[in-house]
Motif scaffolding. Structure first.
Motif, PDB file in Angstrom:
ATOM      1  N   GLN A 167      17.766   8.807   6.354  1.00  0.00           N
ATOM      2  CA  GLN A 167      18.903   8.254   5.619  1.00  0.00           C
ATOM      3  C   GLN A 167      18.692   6.778   5.302  1.00  0.00           C
ATOM      4  OE1 GLN A 167      18.746   8.578   8.826  1.00  0.00           O
ATOM      5  NE2 GLN A 167      20.142   7.225   9.929  1.00  0.00           N
ATOM      6  N   PHE A 168      17.589   6.194   5.801  1.00  0.00           N
ATOM      7  CA  PHE A 168      17.353   4.762   5.584  1.00  0.00           C
ATOM      8  C   PHE A 168      16.868   4.503   4.160  1.00  0.00           C
ATOM      9  CE2 PHE A 168      16.685   5.085  10.222  1.00  0.00           C
ATOM     10  CZ  PHE A 168      17.612   4.131  10.637  1.00  0.00           C
ATOM     11  N   ASP A 169      17.316   3.386   3.566  1.00  0.00           N
ATOM     12  CA  ASP A 169      16.786   3.034   2.245  1.00  0.00           C
ATOM     13  C   ASP A 169      15.552   2.145   2.421  1.00  0.00           C
ATOM     14  OD1 ASP A 169      17.595   0.443   2.759  1.00  0.00           O
ATOM     15  OD2 ASP A 169      19.445   0.605   1.593  1.00  0.00           O
ATOM     16  N   ALA A 170      15.036   1.635   1.299  1.00  0.00           N
ATOM     17  CA  ALA A 170      13.756   0.915   1.336  1.00  0.00           C
ATOM     18  C   ALA A 170      13.838  -0.393   2.119  1.00  0.00           C
ATOM     19  CB  ALA A 170      13.275   0.653  -0.085  1.00  0.00           C
ATOM     20  N   SER A 171      15.066  -0.861   2.413  1.00  0.00           N
ATOM     21  CA  SER A 171      15.178  -2.147   3.105  1.00  0.00           C
ATOM     22  C   SER A 171      15.048  -2.017   4.629  1.00  0.00           C
ATOM     23  CB  SER A 171      16.516  -2.816   2.755  1.00  0.00           C
ATOM     24  OG  SER A 171      17.558  -2.042   3.308  1.00  0.00           O
ATOM     25  N   VAL A 172      14.923  -0.787   5.132  1.00  0.00           N
ATOM     26  CA  VAL A 172      14.840  -0.597   6.589  1.00  0.00           C
ATOM     27  C   VAL A 172      13.639  -1.365   7.153  1.00  0.00           C
ATOM     28  CG1 VAL A 172      13.460   1.521   6.422  1.00  0.00           C
ATOM     29  CG2 VAL A 172      14.832   1.110   8.464  1.00  0.00           C
ATOM     30  N   ILE A 173      13.842  -1.956   8.305  1.00  0.00           N
ATOM     31  CA  ILE A 173      12.748  -2.721   8.916  1.00  0.00           C
ATOM     32  C   ILE A 173      12.102  -1.855   9.989  1.00  0.00           C
ATOM     33  CG2 ILE A 173      12.170  -4.814  10.222  1.00  0.00           C
ATOM     34  CD1 ILE A 173      14.514  -6.093   8.668  1.00  0.00           C
ATOM     35  N   SER A 174      10.854  -1.487   9.718  1.00  0.00           N
ATOM     36  CA  SER A 174      10.179  -0.567  10.631  1.00  0.00           C
ATOM     37  C   SER A 174       8.805  -1.097  11.006  1.00  0.00           C
ATOM     38  CB  SER A 174      10.062   0.817   9.989  1.00  0.00           C
ATOM     39  OG  SER A 174       9.273   0.757   8.829  1.00  0.00           O
ATOM     40  N   ALA A 175       8.321  -0.600  12.114  1.00  0.00           N
ATOM     41  CA  ALA A 175       6.994  -1.010  12.588  1.00  0.00           C
ATOM     42  C   ALA A 175       6.291   0.211  13.171  1.00  0.00           C
ATOM     43  CB  ALA A 175       7.124  -2.107  13.649  1.00  0.00           C
ATOM     44  N   ALA A 176       4.968   0.105  13.221  1.00  0.00           N
ATOM     45  CA  ALA A 176       4.157   1.179  13.810  1.00  0.00           C
ATOM     46  C   ALA A 176       3.002   0.509  14.539  1.00  0.00           C
ATOM     47  CB  ALA A 176       3.649   2.111  12.719  1.00  0.00           C
ATOM     48  N   ILE A 177       2.356   1.289  15.396  1.00  0.00           N
ATOM     49  CA  ILE A 177       1.262   0.717  16.197  1.00  0.00           C
ATOM     50  C   ILE A 177      -0.065   1.343  15.775  1.00  0.00           C
ATOM     51  CG2 ILE A 177       0.343   0.461  18.539  1.00  0.00           C
ATOM     52  CD1 ILE A 177       3.280   0.535  19.533  1.00  0.00           C
ATOM     53  N   ALA A 178      -1.043   0.492  15.463  1.00  0.00           N
ATOM     54  CA  ALA A 178      -2.398   0.951  15.105  1.00  0.00           C
ATOM     55  C   ALA A 178      -3.276   0.793  16.344  1.00  0.00           C
ATOM     56  CB  ALA A 178      -2.950   0.100  13.960  1.00  0.00           C
ATOM     57  N   GLY A 209       2.837   9.762   9.340  1.00  0.00           N
ATOM     58  CA  GLY A 209       4.077  10.254   9.943  1.00  0.00           C
ATOM     59  C   GLY A 209       5.242   9.308   9.663  1.00  0.00           C
ATOM     60  N   ALA A 210       4.969   8.013   9.742  1.00  0.00           N
ATOM     61  CA  ALA A 210       6.032   7.026   9.522  1.00  0.00           C
ATOM     62  C   ALA A 210       6.562   7.120   8.090  1.00  0.00           C
ATOM     63  CB  ALA A 210       5.498   5.621   9.804  1.00  0.00           C
ATOM     64  N   ILE A 211       5.653   7.191   7.128  1.00  0.00           N
ATOM     65  CA  ILE A 211       6.092   7.250   5.723  1.00  0.00           C
ATOM     66  C   ILE A 211       6.861   8.557   5.468  1.00  0.00           C
ATOM     67  CG2 ILE A 211       5.311   7.247   3.293  1.00  0.00           C
ATOM     68  CD1 ILE A 211       4.768   4.610   4.813  1.00  0.00           C
ATOM     69  N   ASP A 212       6.351   9.667   5.963  1.00  0.00           N
ATOM     70  CA  ASP A 212       7.051  10.958   5.780  1.00  0.00           C
ATOM     71  C   ASP A 212       8.449  10.891   6.383  1.00  0.00           C
ATOM     72  OD1 ASP A 212       4.778  11.959   4.637  1.00  0.00           O
ATOM     73  OD2 ASP A 212       4.236  13.284   6.300  1.00  0.00           O
ATOM     74  N   TRP A 213       8.515  10.326   7.611  1.00  0.00           N
ATOM     75  CA  TRP A 213       9.806  10.285   8.308  1.00  0.00           C
ATOM     76  C   TRP A 213      10.789   9.389   7.556  1.00  0.00           C
ATOM     77  CZ3 TRP A 213      13.372   7.094  10.487  1.00  0.00           C
ATOM     78  CH2 TRP A 213      14.271   7.670  11.398  1.00  0.00           C
ATOM     79  N   LEU A 214      10.315   8.217   7.108  1.00  0.00           N
ATOM     80  CA  LEU A 214      11.205   7.287   6.397  1.00  0.00           C
ATOM     81  C   LEU A 214      11.702   7.915   5.097  1.00  0.00           C
ATOM     82  CD1 LEU A 214       9.279   3.933   6.997  1.00  0.00           C
ATOM     83  CD2 LEU A 214      11.549   4.530   7.895  1.00  0.00           C
ATOM     84  N   GLU A 215      10.803   8.623   4.405  1.00  0.00           N
ATOM     85  CA  GLU A 215      11.198   9.220   3.127  1.00  0.00           C
ATOM     86  C   GLU A 215      12.257  10.303   3.318  1.00  0.00           C
ATOM     87  OE1 GLU A 215       7.531  10.106   1.118  1.00  0.00           O
ATOM     88  OE2 GLU A 215       7.322   7.996   0.499  1.00  0.00           O
ATOM     89  N   ALA A 216      12.207  10.967   4.466  1.00  0.00           N
ATOM     90  CA  ALA A 216      13.167  12.047   4.715  1.00  0.00           C
ATOM     91  C   ALA A 216      14.428  11.542   5.419  1.00  0.00           C
ATOM     92  CB  ALA A 216      12.508  13.118   5.575  1.00  0.00           C
ATOM     93  N   ILE A 240       0.829  -1.213   0.000  1.00  0.00           N
ATOM     94  CA  ILE A 240       0.000   0.000   0.000  1.00  0.00           C
ATOM     95  C   ILE A 240       0.858   1.256   0.000  1.00  0.00           C
ATOM     96  CG2 ILE A 240      -1.788   1.279   1.270  1.00  0.00           C
ATOM     97  CD1 ILE A 240      -2.713  -1.366   2.471  1.00  0.00           C
ATOM     98  N   THR A 241       1.936   1.236   0.768  1.00  0.00           N
ATOM     99  CA  THR A 241       2.692   2.483   0.957  1.00  0.00           C
ATOM    100  C   THR A 241       4.063   2.467   0.263  1.00  0.00           C
ATOM    101  OG1 THR A 241       3.804   1.699   2.943  1.00  0.00           O
ATOM    102  CG2 THR A 241       1.665   2.750   3.259  1.00  0.00           C
ATOM    103  N   GLY A 242       4.471   1.318  -0.212  1.00  0.00           N
ATOM    104  CA  GLY A 242       5.790   1.247  -0.838  1.00  0.00           C
ATOM    105  C   GLY A 242       6.922   1.162   0.189  1.00  0.00           C
ATOM    106  N   ARG A 243       6.573   1.072   1.463  1.00  0.00           N
ATOM    107  CA  ARG A 243       7.590   0.974   2.521  1.00  0.00           C
ATOM    108  C   ARG A 243       7.351  -0.291   3.336  1.00  0.00           C
ATOM    109  NH1 ARG A 243      12.307   3.875   3.260  1.00  0.00           N
ATOM    110  NH2 ARG A 243      12.119   5.665   1.918  1.00  0.00           N
ATOM    111  N   ARG A 244       8.406  -0.950   3.773  1.00  0.00           N
ATOM    112  CA  ARG A 244       8.230  -2.155   4.607  1.00  0.00           C
ATOM    113  C   ARG A 244       7.925  -1.739   6.025  1.00  0.00           C
ATOM    114  NH1 ARG A 244      11.973  -6.804   5.500  1.00  0.00           N
ATOM    115  NH2 ARG A 244      10.163  -7.738   6.454  1.00  0.00           N
ATOM    116  N   LEU A 245       6.686  -1.406   6.213  1.00  0.00           N
ATOM    117  CA  LEU A 245       6.244  -0.944   7.527  1.00  0.00           C
ATOM    118  C   LEU A 245       5.240  -1.962   8.050  1.00  0.00           C
ATOM    119  CD1 LEU A 245       6.180   1.464   9.568  1.00  0.00           C
ATOM    120  CD2 LEU A 245       4.327   2.415   8.183  1.00  0.00           C
ATOM    121  N   LEU A 246       5.557  -2.552   9.207  1.00  0.00           N
ATOM    122  CA  LEU A 246       4.650  -3.540   9.792  1.00  0.00           C
ATOM    123  C   LEU A 246       3.777  -2.857  10.831  1.00  0.00           C
ATOM    124  CD1 LEU A 246       7.167  -6.507  10.228  1.00  0.00           C
ATOM    125  CD2 LEU A 246       5.353  -6.294   8.520  1.00  0.00           C
ATOM    126  N   LEU A 247       2.475  -2.967  10.641  1.00  0.00           N
ATOM    127  CA  LEU A 247       1.538  -2.241  11.491  1.00  0.00           C
ATOM    128  C   LEU A 247       0.923  -3.189  12.513  1.00  0.00           C
ATOM    129  CD1 LEU A 247       0.201   0.530  11.853  1.00  0.00           C
ATOM    130  CD2 LEU A 247      -1.518  -0.175  10.171  1.00  0.00           C
TER     131      LEU A 247
END
Ligand SMILES: Cc1ncc(COP(=O)(O)O)c(C=O)c1O
Length: 342
Positions: free
Chosen positions: A281-292, A272-279, A23-30
Motif C-alpha cells: 500500500q506504500f507509494d513511491a515516497s516510502v523510505i526503505s532499506a535493504a542489506i547487501a 524481493g524488496a521491489i516486488d514487495w513494495l510494488e504490491a 536503477i529500480t525506480g524505488r527509494r531503496l537504500l542498500l
C-alpha cells in the motif's frame, strides 16, 4: 584520517549505502556489508560467536573450530582462526563457490565438501551430520553452531540494527535476507525493541523451508535453508517474500549493468524488496532499506557466467514455469504479500 589496523577483524565499513532509486525506480537504500577483510556481513557473526565463546570458556587456545557454512561464514572464520591461532575445519557443500573454497584454503582452513544431500534435510542436513561425526571423533573440536548460537543474531542486534536506525532515522520498511536468520533476527529484534513502527520484511529463496514452504533445489549460496535454524523466531517478522533464483540472477545482472557487482543474495533481496513494495500500500515516497551481504567477485563463474546461468536456469524452463504454474503454486512461492497480516 588514515585507518590503520593490525587485526583483520578490526576493519568494517559501517555506513555505506547505495541509493537504488535511479536503477529500480524505488527509494531503496542498500546497506553494503561487503567491505571488510572477509568480504561479507558474516564477519560480524563470526567475531561475535568466537569472542563470546572465548569469554565464556567454551573455546580455548589449542582447540579446533568446526562449522558448517555455505562459504562466507567459512571465510570469516578462516580469517578469525588464522589471526587468533586456531585450526579451523569448514564443512561446506558443492554449491560453495570455487573462490570461497580457495580463499578459505589460502587462510589455512581445512575445507570439507559434502557432495551428496540428505534425502530429507538437504545439503545442510548432510553438512550438519558431518560436523557431528567430526566432533564425536575429535575431543578438541568445538562446533560454533551458527544456526542455534544466539551470538549470531546478537551481533546484528548490537551493530547492524543500530547502524541502520542511526543512518536512516525515518526508515519505514527494512528488507533482510534469511539464511541462518542471524541478520534477520538481530535486526528484527532490535527494531521491535527500539523502533517498532519499522516493518521488517524477510526475503527468502523459493525452495527454502524456513517459512514453511516446500523444499526444492537451490544453487545460490547464502539465503534459504533445508533445516529451519534454531535461532529463527517468526514472531519478530512482519512479512516474508520468496524470490526464484532465476529472478535473483536477473537482478544481479541488472545492478552490474549499472556498475554495481553484488553477490547473489543481494539480487534476491533487492528483487524481493521491489516486488514487495510494488504490491504494497506504500507509494513511491516510502523510505526503505535493504542489506547487501556481499559483493560479486566470488560469483563470476556462476551468477555472472552466461554458460552457468543458461545451463542452471534454462530459458525454456523459466518460460514453462511462467506458463504452467498454477495460481496456488505461484502464491506459495513468489507472490508478494502472501504472508501479509502477520
Ligand atoms: C552471501 C550471503 N547472503 C546472505 C546470508 C544470510 O545471512 P544470515 O546467515 O545472517 O541469515 C549469508 C550467510 O552466510 C551469505 O553468505
Amino acid at each position: 584520517m588514515a585507518t590503520i589496523v593490525s587485526n583483520p577483524l578490526d576493519f568494517n565499513v559501517r555506513d555505506l549505502y547505495v541509493d537504488l532509486a535511479e536503477i529500480t525506480g524505488r527509494r531503496l537504500l542498500l546497506k553494503c556489508e561487503g567491505f571488510n577483510f572477509a568480504g561479507s556481513i558474516k564477519l560480524k557473526a563470526a567475531m561475535e560467536i568466537v569472542e563470546s565463546m572465548e569469554r565464556t570458556s567454551r573455546l580455548a587456545p589449542g582447540q579446533t573450530i568446526v562449522e558448517s557454512s555455505s562459504g562466507n561464514m567459512g571465510i570469516a572464520l578462516s580469517m578469525a582462526a588464522a589471526y587468533k591461532g586456531y585450526h579451523f575445519v569448514c564443512v561446506t557443500d558443492v554449491r560453495c563457490t570455487k573462490g570461497a573454497e580457495k580463499a578459505m584454503a589460502a587462510l589455512g582452513a581445512e575445507v570439507h565438501i559434502v557432495r551428496t544431500a540428505d534425502s530429507v534435510r538437504g545439503f545442510l542436513g548432510a553438512r550438519l551430520d558431518q560436523v557431528s561425526d567430526l566432533c564425536r571423533d575429535n575431543d578438541d573440536y568445538v562446533w560454533l553452531n551458527q544456526y542455534s548460537n544466539p551470538s549470531n543474531w546478537e551481533a546484528h542486534y548490537r551493530t547492524t540494527g543500530p547502524q541502520i536506525a542511526k543512518a536512516i532515522p525515518d526508515l519505514q520498511v527494512l528488507f533482510v535476507g534469511a539464511g541462518t536468520t542471524g541478520t534477520l533476527m538481530g535486526c528484527a529484534r532490535y527494531f521491535r525493541a527500539e523502533r517498532p513502527s519499522v516493518k521488517i520484511v524477510a526475503v527468502d529463496t523459493v525452495g527454502s523451508v524456513t517459512f514453511g514452504t516446500p523444499a526444492a533445489p537451490r544453487l545460490i549460496p547464502g539465503l534459504g535453508t533445508s533445516v529451519v535454524p534454531g535461532i529463527f523466531d517468526e514472531s519478530f517478522v512482519d512479512d516474508v517474500i520468496h524470490v526464484r533464483e532465476a529472478r535473483s540472477i536477473e537482478m544481479c545482472r541488472s545492478l552490474a549493468s549499472h556498475g554495481f557487482l553484488f553477490g547473489g543474495s543481494t539480487g534476491t533481496v533487492v528483487r524481493g524488496a521491489i516486488d514487495w513494495l510494488e504490491a504494497s500500500q506504500f507509494d513511491a515516497s516510502v523510505i526503505s532499506a535493504a542489506i547487501a551481504p556481499d559483493m560479486g567477485w566470488n560469483y563470476t563463474d556462476t551468477i555472472y557466467d552466461d554458460e552457468w546461468r543458461d545451463s542452471s536456469f534454462p530459458a525454456e524452463a523459466e518460460a514453462a514455469y511462467a506458463n504452467t504454474c498454477s495460481e496456488e503454486h505461484a502464491k506459495a512461492h513468489d507472490e508478494p504479500g502472501i504472508y501479509a497480516g502477520r
